[in-house]
Design a protein around this motif. Structure first.
Motif: not given
Length: 204
Positions: A142-148, A150-162, A171-178
């Motif tokens: 949902r964060l990705i679909e909203s156009g947020m 990607v660095k903000v999403i990384q911080a929110a999820l706590g991913h150390s590796d971008i 994966d999400v954007t591929k599905d959205l494009k289709q």
């Protein structure tokens, strides 16, 4: 996501959820009476403050008010941590297995209701079986679909590796494009009825 949240982790003044620990369940012989323990986030990025949107703030305040109204209090002290928000009817922290079982019952009842109303409903219109962990991926989607960003999403999820975030993003954007191209094709066909419909495969 909020099963291990405590009142002290919620900053309603600044609308932030502070993440600084994880509730885990161990074999009872390896932990306290409850079988639960507290872990620190795996990486430095795991320590984070996630903005609390309005609907989440409302839900958390309602949960806290409900506990007060029925006189239910968190009774566990786990590795020095107390005041858990989401507890069972005895005031103990919720076990992930219990939550997954509740989700399974919700999915079952919702699908039974849908099938009763429309016995010929397509299977892909029914709810799939899923667990608590899947909700984290749904949140990310949902964060990705909203156009947020990607660095903000990384911080929110706590991913150390971008790259971890980017893999989900791809994966999400591929599905959205289709889906978007499928809608575009339907639009073209409706505009020119003789246009044959074909299947499109969108690259990453």
């Amino acid at each position: 996501m909020f099963a291990n949240k405590r009142l002290t982790n919620l900053d309603f003044k600044n609308n932030l959820i502070n993440v600084n620990h994880t509730l885990v369940f161990y074999d009872r012989s390896k932990a306290q009476n409850t079988g639960f323990g507290i872990n620190s986030p795996k990486t430095k990025a795991g320590y984070r403050s996630v903005p609390m949107i309005g609907t989440v703030r409302k839900a958390l305040l309602e949960q806290n008010q409900w506990l007060e109204d029925i006189g239910l209090k968190s009774v566990d002290t786990i590795d020095g941590f107390q005041d858990f928000i989401f507890v069972n009817r005895f005031g103990h922290v919720q076990h992930q297995g219990t939550l997954n079982k509740a989700i399974k019952h919700i999915v079952r009842d919702a699908n039974f209701d849908a099938l009763e109303k429309n016995p010929s409903i397509n299977e892909d219109e029914l709810l799939p079986n899923f667990s608590c962990h899947v909700l984290r991926h749904t949140f990310t989607t949902r964060l990705i679909e909203s156009g947020m960003n990607v660095k903000v999403i990384q911080a929110a999820l706590g991913h150390s590796d971008i790259q971890t975030t980017l893999n989900i993003y791809a994966d999400v954007t591929k599905d959205l494009k289709q889906k978007q191209f499928s809608k575009f094709e339907d639009f073209i066909i409706s505009s020119t009825p003789n246009t044959p419909k074909v299947h499109h495969f969108v690259d990453n």
